[in-house]
Design a protein around this motif. Sequence first.
Motif, short mmCIF file in Angstrom:
data_model
loop_
_atom_site.label_atom_id
_atom_site.label_comp_id
_atom_site.label_asym_id
_atom_site.label_seq_id
_atom_site.Cartn_x
_atom_site.Cartn_y
_atom_site.Cartn_z
N HIS A 110 0.80 -1.24 0.00
CA HIS A 110 0.00 0.00 0.00
C HIS A 110 0.83 1.28 0.00
CE1 HIS A 110 -3.49 -2.44 0.40
NE2 HIS A 110 -3.31 -2.76 1.67
N PRO A 111 1.92 1.39 0.78
CA PRO A 111 2.63 2.68 0.88
C PRO A 111 3.31 3.09 -0.43
CG PRO A 111 3.11 1.27 2.77
CD PRO A 111 2.43 0.41 1.75
N ASP A 112 3.63 4.37 -0.51
CA ASP A 112 4.40 4.87 -1.65
C ASP A 112 5.84 4.38 -1.59
OD1 ASP A 112 2.44 6.75 -3.00
OD2 ASP A 112 2.39 7.49 -0.93
N ARG A 113 6.34 4.15 -0.38
CA ARG A 113 7.69 3.60 -0.23
C ARG A 113 7.75 2.83 1.09
NH1 ARG A 113 12.48 5.68 -2.21
NH2 ARG A 113 11.23 6.49 -3.91
N THR A 114 8.43 1.71 1.08
CA THR A 114 8.61 0.89 2.28
C THR A 114 10.08 0.81 2.62
OG1 THR A 114 6.67 -0.44 1.71
CG2 THR A 114 8.18 -1.37 3.33
N ILE A 115 10.39 0.97 3.90
CA ILE A 115 11.75 0.92 4.41
C ILE A 115 11.95 -0.38 5.17
CG2 ILE A 115 13.40 1.97 6.04
CD1 ILE A 115 11.95 4.66 5.50
N ALA A 116 13.08 -1.04 4.95
CA ALA A 116 13.49 -2.20 5.75
C ALA A 116 14.65 -1.78 6.63
CB ALA A 116 13.93 -3.35 4.85
N VAL A 117 14.60 -2.13 7.93
CA VAL A 117 15.68 -1.73 8.83
C VAL A 117 16.88 -2.67 8.75
CG1 VAL A 117 14.12 -0.57 10.44
CG2 VAL A 117 14.74 -2.98 10.83
N SER A 118 16.74 -3.77 8.02
CA SER A 118 17.88 -4.68 7.85
C SER A 118 17.87 -5.21 6.42
CB SER A 118 17.82 -5.84 8.84
OG SER A 118 16.74 -6.72 8.52
N LYS A 119 19.03 -5.63 5.96
CA LYS A 119 19.13 -6.24 4.64
C LYS A 119 18.42 -7.59 4.63
CE LYS A 119 23.44 -3.85 3.55
NZ LYS A 119 24.90 -3.98 3.32
N SER A 120 18.35 -8.24 5.80
CA SER A 120 17.63 -9.51 5.90
C SER A 120 16.15 -9.31 5.60
CB SER A 120 17.81 -10.10 7.30
OG SER A 120 19.17 -10.34 7.58
N ILE A 121 15.55 -8.25 6.13
CA ILE A 121 14.14 -7.96 5.86
C ILE A 121 13.96 -7.54 4.40
CG2 ILE A 121 12.26 -6.36 6.38
CD1 ILE A 121 13.12 -6.45 9.30
N GLN A 122 14.90 -6.78 3.88
CA GLN A 122 14.84 -6.40 2.47
C GLN A 122 14.84 -7.65 1.58
OE1 GLN A 122 18.37 -4.53 0.79
NE2 GLN A 122 17.11 -2.94 -0.16
N LYS A 123 15.70 -8.60 1.91
CA LYS A 123 15.76 -9.86 1.16
C LYS A 123 14.47 -10.66 1.33
CE LYS A 123 18.57 -14.07 0.79
NZ LYS A 123 19.76 -14.79 1.34
N TYR A 124 13.92 -10.66 2.54
CA TYR A 124 12.68 -11.37 2.82
C TYR A 124 11.54 -10.82 1.96
CZ TYR A 124 8.51 -12.78 5.48
OH TYR A 124 7.28 -13.28 5.86
N ALA A 125 11.41 -9.51 1.88
CA ALA A 125 10.35 -8.90 1.09
C ALA A 125 10.50 -9.25 -0.39
CB ALA A 125 10.35 -7.38 1.28
N ARG A 126 11.73 -9.31 -0.85
CA ARG A 126 11.99 -9.67 -2.25
C ARG A 126 11.61 -11.13 -2.51
NH1 ARG A 126 17.36 -9.03 -2.33
NH2 ARG A 126 17.11 -6.77 -2.62
N GLY A 127 11.99 -12.01 -1.58
CA GLY A 127 11.76 -13.43 -1.80
C GLY A 127 10.32 -13.86 -1.60
N VAL A 128 9.64 -13.27 -0.59
CA VAL A 128 8.29 -13.71 -0.24
C VAL A 128 7.22 -12.94 -1.02
CG1 VAL A 128 6.60 -13.87 1.64
CG2 VAL A 128 8.99 -14.49 2.04
N PHE A 129 7.42 -11.64 -1.20
CA PHE A 129 6.38 -10.80 -1.82
C PHE A 129 6.79 -10.25 -3.18
CE2 PHE A 129 5.85 -10.36 2.84
CZ PHE A 129 4.58 -10.93 2.96
#
Length: 397
Positions: free
Chosen positions: A144-163
């Motif tokens: 939904h947001p215009d931009r989403t921030i991940a506080v870790s590269k692990s979460i950034q990778k998770y968002a890429r892999g899962v969503f």
Amino acid sequence: MKIAMIGQKGIPAIHGGIERHVEELAVRLASHGHDVRVYTRPHFTPPTQRKYRRVSLISLPSLKTKHFDAISHTFLATLHAMRQGADIIHYHGVGPSILSFLPKLFRSRAKVVSTFHCIDRKHQKWGFMARQILRHGEWASVTHPDRTIAVSKSIQKYARGVFDREITYIPNGVEPQPAAARHRSPTLRRYNLTPGKYIVSVSRLVAHKGIHHLIAAFRNISTDHRLVIVGDGFFTDEYVQYLHELAAEDPRIIFTGFQSGQDLRDLFAHAALYVLPSEAEGLPIALLEAASYGVGIIASDIPENREVIYAGRRPIGLTFATGDVEDLQRVMLDALRRPAAMREFALRAKRLVAEQYAWDDVTRATENLYRELLGSTQPANRSNAPAQAQHPAPTTA
């Protein structure tokens, strides 16, 4: 810019990584001249407190229960922020981000940002239905947001892999700390502690933080060091009672409850070791703080902890197999027997967090993200530090 922060319980931070993150970010943004409004809950921040270090505090009610506290407050805060004409509505946490569609639904002119702080559904306190709702919150946070921030590269990778979403990496931060003189401060005297002769762990007392593993491992170590557990529970009274029962037969184990300010600084600065036994994290601020004080670090080997431990050319601490009491016992014994090696780790840690995790750089990266969303071409002033936002071109993610 008029910036609304939603999702946190309030500031100043009493406990919680999100609250600490919002406090550090909001205060710095306000010092840059922005109109920053942080929405607070009455059970966390006194409703009479309207200002905190140039930040406006807006107290709204919530349904103070484990499952409805955050979402009820987020709903009211979102409606209020839209009526107040916010330029940026910034949601913190995947639970509150469930409602990040509302500004667009009501055709608000505000740009919407969400910070994905942690994979909350991994926390043991949640039941099946709550985990499913939090999973939906993860999707909402990156959709939904215009931009989403991940506080870790692990979460950034998770968002890429899962969503299959590319989101922006801006880490948690830390304030560099001066070297502490080794003296027995009033805080240490209060708990009968000697500088360099205790192990400290700082966290909320909730099951996924793994404090029960730390107590079990420490009880089996023959040492004159003490174990100091700093923090309180949050809707986890049964777990806190369990921890006290687990530690009852070992007088070396001390519970200090919640600590802040100089007391917390003293407990960090004079510790021999800091241990983080968590089973789930976003990017642990307490780990960054321990590193900033030059304390030897031991952490569970979850990806978010490893991300910090191995962020430089050489590791800045030791890791153990998550949830493995025997392995934690082995690593703590090894660290206590090699103080010179742990001092070398600690010096590297202090340098690394100053270079890569400074709150001032986190703030500049966030401010520049806001400016991009609003179409401003003037970036925030930047330092020479390498910590910068890593993000794709603006999308619906």
